[in-house]
Write an enzyme that holds these catalytic residues in place. Structure first.
Site, PDB file in Angstrom:
ATOM      1  N   ALA A 158     -48.393  70.261 -63.578  1.00 35.58           N
ATOM      2  CA  ALA A 158     -47.201  70.401 -64.421  1.00 35.58           C
ATOM      3  C   ALA A 158     -45.921  70.570 -63.620  1.00 35.58           C
ATOM      4  O   ALA A 158     -44.833  70.407 -64.144  1.00 35.58           O
ATOM      5  CB  ALA A 158     -47.373  71.580 -65.375  1.00 35.58           C
TER       6      ALA A 158
ATOM      7  N   ARG B  34     -39.010  68.590 -54.292  1.00 38.05           N
ATOM      8  CA  ARG B  34     -38.753  68.239 -52.894  1.00 38.05           C
ATOM      9  C   ARG B  34     -39.159  66.797 -52.554  1.00 38.05           C
ATOM     10  O   ARG B  34     -38.857  66.304 -51.476  1.00 38.05           O
ATOM     11  CB  ARG B  34     -39.459  69.227 -51.964  1.00 38.05           C
ATOM     12  CG  ARG B  34     -38.682  70.537 -51.820  1.00 38.05           C
ATOM     13  CD  ARG B  34     -39.427  71.536 -50.953  1.00 38.05           C
ATOM     14  NE  ARG B  34     -40.530  72.140 -51.672  1.00 38.05           N
ATOM     15  CZ  ARG B  34     -41.532  72.804 -51.090  1.00 38.05           C
ATOM     16  NH1 ARG B  34     -41.584  72.900 -49.777  1.00 38.05           N
ATOM     17  NH2 ARG B  34     -42.497  73.343 -51.816  1.00 38.05           N
TER      18      ARG B  34
ATOM     19  N   GLN C 139     -48.037  72.079 -70.604  1.00 33.82           N
ATOM     20  CA  GLN C 139     -47.399  73.341 -70.228  1.00 33.82           C
ATOM     21  C   GLN C 139     -45.895  73.068 -70.244  1.00 33.82           C
ATOM     22  O   GLN C 139     -45.338  72.522 -69.292  1.00 33.82           O
ATOM     23  CB  GLN C 139     -47.853  73.797 -68.830  1.00 33.82           C
ATOM     24  CG  GLN C 139     -47.351  75.187 -68.497  1.00 33.82           C
ATOM     25  CD  GLN C 139     -47.511  75.561 -67.022  1.00 33.82           C
ATOM     26  OE1 GLN C 139     -47.559  74.696 -66.152  1.00 33.82           O
ATOM     27  NE2 GLN C 139     -47.571  76.853 -66.746  1.00 33.82           N
TER      28      GLN C 139
ATOM     29  N   ASN D 281     -45.842  68.545 -50.764  1.00 35.97           N
ATOM     30  CA  ASN D 281     -44.611  68.979 -51.417  1.00 35.97           C
ATOM     31  C   ASN D 281     -43.431  68.083 -51.100  1.00 35.97           C
ATOM     32  O   ASN D 281     -42.419  68.123 -51.791  1.00 35.97           O
ATOM     33  CB  ASN D 281     -44.261  70.412 -51.010  1.00 35.97           C
ATOM     34  CG  ASN D 281     -45.295  71.388 -51.526  1.00 35.97           C
ATOM     35  OD1 ASN D 281     -45.549  71.460 -52.723  1.00 35.97           O
ATOM     36  ND2 ASN D 281     -45.930  72.116 -50.623  1.00 35.97           N
TER      37      ASN D 281
ATOM     38  N   ASN E  52     -59.316  15.556 -45.076  1.00 38.42           N
ATOM     39  CA  ASN E  52     -58.262  15.913 -44.144  1.00 38.42           C
ATOM     40  C   ASN E  52     -56.920  15.791 -44.845  1.00 38.42           C
ATOM     41  O   ASN E  52     -56.551  14.719 -45.317  1.00 38.42           O
ATOM     42  CB  ASN E  52     -58.296  15.006 -42.911  1.00 38.42           C
ATOM     43  CG  ASN E  52     -57.433  15.562 -41.788  1.00 38.42           C
ATOM     44  OD1 ASN E  52     -56.299  15.995 -42.016  1.00 38.42           O
ATOM     45  ND2 ASN E  52     -57.969  15.565 -40.588  1.00 38.42           N
TER      46      ASN E  52
ATOM     47  N   ALA F 205     -50.159  17.077 -42.486  1.00 39.51           N
ATOM     48  CA  ALA F 205     -49.063  18.053 -42.481  1.00 39.51           C
ATOM     49  C   ALA F 205     -48.080  17.781 -43.612  1.00 39.51           C
ATOM     50  O   ALA F 205     -47.744  16.638 -43.899  1.00 39.51           O
ATOM     51  CB  ALA F 205     -48.349  18.001 -41.143  1.00 39.51           C
TER      52      ALA F 205
ATOM     53  N   SER G  18     -49.720  12.459 -43.779  1.00 40.77           N
ATOM     54  CA  SER G  18     -48.713  13.521 -43.735  1.00 40.77           C
ATOM     55  C   SER G  18     -47.591  13.290 -44.737  1.00 40.77           C
ATOM     56  O   SER G  18     -47.242  12.161 -45.059  1.00 40.77           O
ATOM     57  CB  SER G  18     -48.108  13.584 -42.331  1.00 40.77           C
ATOM     58  OG  SER G  18     -49.108  13.936 -41.420  1.00 40.77           O
TER      59      SER G  18
ATOM     60  N   ARG H  16     -44.516   4.162 -50.725  1.00 41.80           N
ATOM     61  CA  ARG H  16     -43.267   4.572 -50.099  1.00 41.80           C
ATOM     62  C   ARG H  16     -42.406   3.326 -49.920  1.00 41.80           C
ATOM     63  O   ARG H  16     -42.911   2.195 -49.979  1.00 41.80           O
ATOM     64  CB  ARG H  16     -43.532   5.229 -48.745  1.00 41.80           C
ATOM     65  CG  ARG H  16     -44.200   4.307 -47.750  1.00 41.80           C
ATOM     66  CD  ARG H  16     -44.526   5.000 -46.441  1.00 41.80           C
ATOM     67  NE  ARG H  16     -45.103   4.059 -45.507  1.00 41.80           N
ATOM     68  CZ  ARG H  16     -46.207   4.300 -44.784  1.00 41.80           C
ATOM     69  NH1 ARG H  16     -46.858   5.444 -44.906  1.00 41.80           N
ATOM     70  NH2 ARG H  16     -46.652   3.399 -43.964  1.00 41.80           N
TER      71      ARG H  16
HETATM   72  C1  UD1 Z   1     -50.386  79.083 -55.285  1.00 40.14           C
HETATM   73  C2  UD1 Z   1     -51.214  80.358 -55.234  1.00 40.14           C
HETATM   74  C3  UD1 Z   1     -51.304  80.875 -53.800  1.00 40.14           C
HETATM   75  C4  UD1 Z   1     -51.873  79.785 -52.909  1.00 40.14           C
HETATM   76  C5  UD1 Z   1     -51.052  78.500 -53.023  1.00 40.14           C
HETATM   77  C6  UD1 Z   1     -51.700  77.390 -52.279  1.00 40.14           C
HETATM   78  C7  UD1 Z   1     -50.822  81.471 -57.363  1.00 40.14           C
HETATM   79  C8  UD1 Z   1     -50.095  82.531 -58.084  1.00 40.14           C
HETATM   80  N1  UD1 Z   1     -50.565  81.339 -56.070  1.00 40.14           N
HETATM   81  O1  UD1 Z   1     -49.083  79.367 -54.830  1.00 40.14           O
HETATM   82  O2  UD1 Z   1     -52.135  82.016 -53.756  1.00 40.14           O
HETATM   83  O3  UD1 Z   1     -51.896  80.241 -51.552  1.00 40.14           O
HETATM   84  O4  UD1 Z   1     -50.975  78.116 -54.419  1.00 40.14           O
HETATM   85  O5  UD1 Z   1     -50.846  76.304 -52.268  1.00 40.14           O
HETATM   86  O6  UD1 Z   1     -51.642  80.793 -57.944  1.00 40.14           O
HETATM   87  N2  UD1 Z   1     -48.338  74.634 -61.333  1.00 40.14           N
HETATM   88  C9  UD1 Z   1     -48.313  74.331 -62.655  1.00 40.14           C
HETATM   89  N3  UD1 Z   1     -47.679  75.174 -63.527  1.00 40.14           N
HETATM   90  C10 UD1 Z   1     -47.087  76.312 -63.124  1.00 40.14           C
HETATM   91  C11 UD1 Z   1     -47.113  76.610 -61.749  1.00 40.14           C
HETATM   92  C12 UD1 Z   1     -47.739  75.782 -60.876  1.00 40.14           C
HETATM   93  O7  UD1 Z   1     -48.856  73.313 -63.082  1.00 40.14           O
HETATM   94  O8  UD1 Z   1     -46.546  77.019 -63.978  1.00 40.14           O
HETATM   95  C13 UD1 Z   1     -49.011  73.739 -60.396  1.00 40.14           C
HETATM   96  C14 UD1 Z   1     -48.042  73.109 -59.424  1.00 40.14           C
HETATM   97  O9  UD1 Z   1     -47.587  71.852 -59.916  1.00 40.14           O
HETATM   98  C15 UD1 Z   1     -48.905  72.922 -58.186  1.00 40.14           C
HETATM   99  C16 UD1 Z   1     -49.877  74.091 -58.278  1.00 40.14           C
HETATM  100  O10 UD1 Z   1     -49.889  74.503 -59.628  1.00 40.14           O
HETATM  101  O11 UD1 Z   1     -49.653  71.751 -58.233  1.00 40.14           O
HETATM  102  C17 UD1 Z   1     -49.517  75.227 -57.367  1.00 40.14           C
HETATM  103  O12 UD1 Z   1     -48.228  75.662 -57.639  1.00 40.14           O
HETATM  104  P1  UD1 Z   1     -47.290  76.205 -56.505  1.00 40.14           P
HETATM  105  O13 UD1 Z   1     -46.038  76.703 -57.125  1.00 40.14           O
HETATM  106  O14 UD1 Z   1     -47.189  75.245 -55.405  1.00 40.14           O
HETATM  107  O15 UD1 Z   1     -48.177  77.408 -55.952  1.00 40.14           O
HETATM  108  P2  UD1 Z   1     -47.780  78.866 -55.652  1.00 40.14           P
HETATM  109  O16 UD1 Z   1     -47.693  79.618 -56.927  1.00 40.14           O
HETATM  110  O17 UD1 Z   1     -46.632  78.877 -54.730  1.00 40.14           O
END
Ligand code: UD1
Ligand code: CA
Length: 454
Positions: free
Chosen positions: A10, A15, A74, A226, A376, A379, A404, A439
């Site tokens: 979600a 980045r 979500q 990311n 054949n 060209a 050709s 031709r």
């Molecule tokens: C999360 C973990 C952390 C772990 C890290 C590894 C939690 C609270 N933390 O960190 O322990 O070391 O991943 O990368 O779980 N996403 C959603 N909906 C949300 C939030 C996130 O779909 O509301 C998805 C993001 O798109 C992503 C993944 O979940 O694919 C992880 O989200 P991200 O924000 O990168 O992880 P952190 O919370 O920083």
């Protein structure tokens, strides 16, 4: 074992600086989410639930209509726990729920299998890695007996906890019944005001479960993407894995760092692949095939002993054995070469059969044609197959010789052993063994006086 798989997808991926949702960005030509789902599909009968928010429509367009997959929305990204909660109503009476991230594309199926195997009513499984610099990650907190007791997010961690180098990859396998119990109880009273999925670890311990951990074979298996740099790094790692496998199977790669496989490449014995070849879709190379430098080959079957010389581009072409193609050849969809056929430089072939031992060696276009054996084609010969609206066919019999720079205006048939004089524009059928010349006759004027400048 009955299994549900929840894939978090979600997040925005800001980045990446892209209008495409992050999980649709490719590794080896396939969207990252596709890699994740394909790994999950190694569990027979798994039901997959993809949590989407940012770019939801894009993701539905790319992955909708698959029987084993459903989406949960979500609308607001309130944390990983909140994300899994959105899929909760869809979870059946499975034994285990496996939680994956759509932007962590390269986890091996065998790693996931080992993780899920840790789970029963008394145990859950957590995939962890040890990092030199764990900044930003959730730390794995263990007690004196080395049992996992909690995960603490970086922003919530004490100075002592920040020293911990074992981190949460995010990938975990949980008894489904327990997940249904724990998720609704999550609170967001933490540094980020988010509902942390990681808080279920302490809940599991409080309920008397043991949290078993596992490391992946390769740390890269749990690398998330990311930004474009991480995407490129993971792409290179993945390609290096693929080339290593090919070499283990006996393929010669002149430089294992300069080959890209975006799909499935199946090789016979003693295949040699020179630098900068790109393979897309499903490509089969028979025994002893040589692929020269800088070739692009997509969805092709290439028979044993065939050689594709430098800078050739082949798509949906079929080559029998001992064919010779290129350099600088283009085989378009439906190009079908029989044994020992030759297609040379700057030749384009489309939807045409080139018979056994036949040669189209230089600067020609052959489209919608059927050539017999030992033909054949000189060209610069062109099959004029298109009148701007319709396509027409050209047939050329065995052992015909096309001089050709001939234009064969389709529909037209050239008979077996027929000869077409160079520079002819052929608009009528040519019978077997006949010579056709079409031709302007050469005119000759004696003692011709060239114009001179005044
Ligand atoms: C999360 C973990 C952390 C772990 C890290 C590894 C939690 C609270 N933390 O960190 O322990 O070391 O991943 O990368 O779980 N996403 C959603 N909906 C949300 C939030 C996130 O779909 O509301 C998805 C993001 O798109 C992503 C993944 O979940 O694919 C992880 O989200 P991200 O924000 O990168 O992880 P952190 O919370 O920083
Ligand atoms: Ca993160």
């Amino acid at each position: 074992m009955n299994i549900d798989v929840v894939v978090l997808a979600a997040g925005q991926g800001s980045r990446m600086k892209s209008s495409l949702p992050k999980v649709l960005h490719p590794i080896a030509g396939k969207p990252m989410l596709g890699h994740v789902l394909d790994a999950a599909r190694n569990f027979a009968g798994a039901r997959m639930h993809v949590v989407i928010g940012h770019g939801a429509q894009h993701i539905r367009d790319a992955f909708g209509g698959q029987d084993d997959l459903s989406f949960a929305i979500q609308a607001e990204q309130l944390g990983t726990g909140h994300a899994v909660l959105q899929a909760l109503p869809q979870l059946g009476n499975s034994d285990v729920t496996l939680i994956l991230y759509g932007d962590v594309p390269l986890t091996q199926a065998k790693t996931l299998q080992a993780l899920v195997a840790l789970v029963d009513a008394k145990n859950m499984g957590l995939l962890t890695v040890v990092m030199n610099d764990a900044t930003g990650y959730g730390r794995i907190v263990r007690n004196a007996e080395q049992q996992v007791v909690a995960i603490v997010e970086h922003k919530d961690a004490s100075a002592a906890q920040r020293e911990i180098r074992e981190v949460n990859t995010g990938i975990m396998a949980v008894p489904t019944a327990r997940l249904k119990q724990w998720l609704p109880a999550l609170k967001n009273n933490n540094a980020q005001g988010e509902y942390y999925l990681t808080d279920i670890i302490a809940m599991a311990v409080a309920d008397g479960l043991c949290v078993k951990t596992l490391h992946p074979e390769f740390a890269e298996e749990t690398n998330g993407v990311n930004n474009r740099l991480q995407q490129a790094e993971l792409e290179r790692w993945h390609q290096a894995q693929l080339s290593r496998k090919l070499m283990e199977q006996g393929v010669t790669l002149l430089d294992p760092a300069r080959i890209d496989i975006r799909g499935e490449l199946i090789c016979g014995r003693d295949v040699v692949i020179d630098i900068n070849a790109v393979f897309e879709g499903r490509v089969e190379l028979g025994d002893g095939v040589y692929v020269g430098p800088n070739c692009v080959i997509k969805n092709c079957v290439i028979g044993a002993g065939s050689e594709i010389e430098a800078y050739s581009h082949l798509e949906e072409a079929t080559l029998a054995n001992d064919c010779h193609v290129g350099p600088y050849a283009r085989l378009r969809p439906g190009a079908d070469l029989a044994d020992k056929a030759k297609v040379g430089n700057f030749v384009e072939i489309k939807k045409s059969k080139i018979g056994k031992g036949s040669k189209v060696n230089h600067l020609s276009y052959i489209g919608d044609a059927t050539l017999g054996s030992d033909v054949n084609v000189g060209a610069g010969t062109i099959t004029c197959n298109y009148d701007g609206v319709n396509k027409f066919k050209t047939q050329i019999g065995d052992n015909a010789f096309i001089g050709s720079n001939s234009s064969l205006v389709a529909p037209v048939n050239i008979g077996a052993y027929a000869t077409v004089g160079a520079g002819s524009t052929i608009t009528k059928d040519v019978g077997d063994n006949n010579l056709a010349v079409a031709r302007g006759k050469q005119v000759q004027i004696d003692h011709w006086q060239r114009p001179v400048k005044k």
